[in-house]
Design an enzyme around this catalytic site. Structure first.
Site, PDB file in Angstrom:
ATOM      1  N   HIS A   8       0.851  -1.185   0.000  1.00  0.00           N
ATOM      2  CA  HIS A   8       0.000   0.000   0.000  1.00  0.00           C
ATOM      3  C   HIS A   8       0.891   1.241   0.000  1.00  0.00           C
ATOM      4  O   HIS A   8       2.077   1.171   0.351  1.00  0.00           O
ATOM      5  CB  HIS A   8      -0.916  -0.004   1.221  1.00  0.00           C
ATOM      6  CG  HIS A   8      -2.054  -0.961   1.097  1.00  0.00           C
ATOM      7  ND1 HIS A   8      -2.633  -1.574   2.177  1.00  0.00           N
ATOM      8  CD2 HIS A   8      -2.741  -1.401   0.013  1.00  0.00           C
ATOM      9  CE1 HIS A   8      -3.616  -2.351   1.768  1.00  0.00           C
ATOM     10  NE2 HIS A   8      -3.691  -2.265   0.461  1.00  0.00           N
ATOM     11  N   GLY A  35       1.911  -2.325 -10.078  1.00  0.00           N
ATOM     12  CA  GLY A  35       2.594  -1.308 -10.863  1.00  0.00           C
ATOM     13  C   GLY A  35       3.596  -0.411 -10.178  1.00  0.00           C
ATOM     14  O   GLY A  35       4.798  -0.472 -10.445  1.00  0.00           O
ATOM     15  N   THR A  37       4.563  -0.213  -7.000  1.00  0.00           N
ATOM     16  CA  THR A  37       5.469  -0.929  -6.098  1.00  0.00           C
ATOM     17  C   THR A  37       6.617  -1.541  -6.896  1.00  0.00           C
ATOM     18  O   THR A  37       7.788  -1.391  -6.539  1.00  0.00           O
ATOM     19  CB  THR A  37       4.714  -2.018  -5.315  1.00  0.00           C
ATOM     20  OG1 THR A  37       3.672  -1.412  -4.554  1.00  0.00           O
ATOM     21  CG2 THR A  37       5.643  -2.778  -4.383  1.00  0.00           C
ATOM     22  N   ASP A  60      -4.067  -6.248  -7.999  1.00  0.00           N
ATOM     23  CA  ASP A  60      -4.288  -7.289  -6.987  1.00  0.00           C
ATOM     24  C   ASP A  60      -5.030  -8.471  -7.600  1.00  0.00           C
ATOM     25  O   ASP A  60      -4.730  -9.631  -7.303  1.00  0.00           O
ATOM     26  CB  ASP A  60      -5.097  -6.739  -5.803  1.00  0.00           C
ATOM     27  CG  ASP A  60      -4.380  -5.615  -5.073  1.00  0.00           C
ATOM     28  OD1 ASP A  60      -3.137  -5.615  -5.052  1.00  0.00           O
ATOM     29  OD2 ASP A  60      -5.072  -4.744  -4.525  1.00  0.00           O
TER      30      ASP A  60
END
Length: 131
Positions: A8, A35, A37, A60
Site C-alpha cells: 500500500h 505497478g 510498487t 491485486d
C-alpha cells in the site's frame, strides 16, 4: 520460485528497503509486483520484476489470478491497516486466495523476514512438488 511483492502507498518505502536488504535472495527467483510498487523496487534495486496494473486498477486481481492458476509460490504484501483502501474487496479476495491455495503470505515486515529466511533455507521447496 515465483514471488509477488505488493505494498500500500504508506508502506512502499518499507517494501523498497526490504527488497534492497534481501536483493541477493530475490535475484534467485522470479518476481512479480503491482505497478508502482514494482517500479519503485526496480529503480532502487535493479531487480527484474514483471509488473501488473496498480492495485486499485486491478493489479491485486491479476496476482490473484496467478494464485488461482497455481502460478505463484509466495506473496509479500505490506498492508496499511490504518488507512481505508478504495479497493479493499480486491485485497480481501487476494488474501482469501492465498488461504484457499495455501500460498505463503506475509503482510508485514516481521512475517516477511521469516518467509525470506525459510525461502533461503529451502523450507518452501514443497511448493515445487505441487506443480
Amino acid at each position: 520460485m515465483k514471488i509477488a511483492l505488493i505494498a500500500h502507498d504508506k508502506k512502499k518505502n518499507d517494501m523498497v528497503s526490504f527488497a534492497y536488504a534481501y536483493k541477493p535472495i530475490f535475484e534467485q527467483h522470479e518476481l512479480f509486483a503491482t505497478g508502482t510498487t514494482g517500479l519503485r523496487i526496480m529503480e532502487a534495486t535493479g531487480l527484474v520484476i514483471t509488473r501488473y496494473q496498480s492495485g486499485p486498477l486491478g493489479g491485486d486481481q491479476e496476482i490473484g489470478a496467478m494464485i488461482a492458476k497455481n502460478d505463484l509460490d509466495m506473496v509479500i504484501f505490506f498492508r496499511d491497516p490504518l488507512t481505508a483502501q478504495p479497493h479493499e474487496p480486491d485485497v480481501n479476495a487476494l488474501l482469501r486466495l492465498c488461504d484457499v491455495y495455501a500460498i505463503p503470505l506475509a503482510t508485514n515486515m516481521a512475517s516477511a523476514e521469516m518467509l525470506m529466511h525459510a525461502l533461503e533455507r529451502g523450507d518452501l521447496d514443497y511448493r515445487k512438488l505441487r506443480k
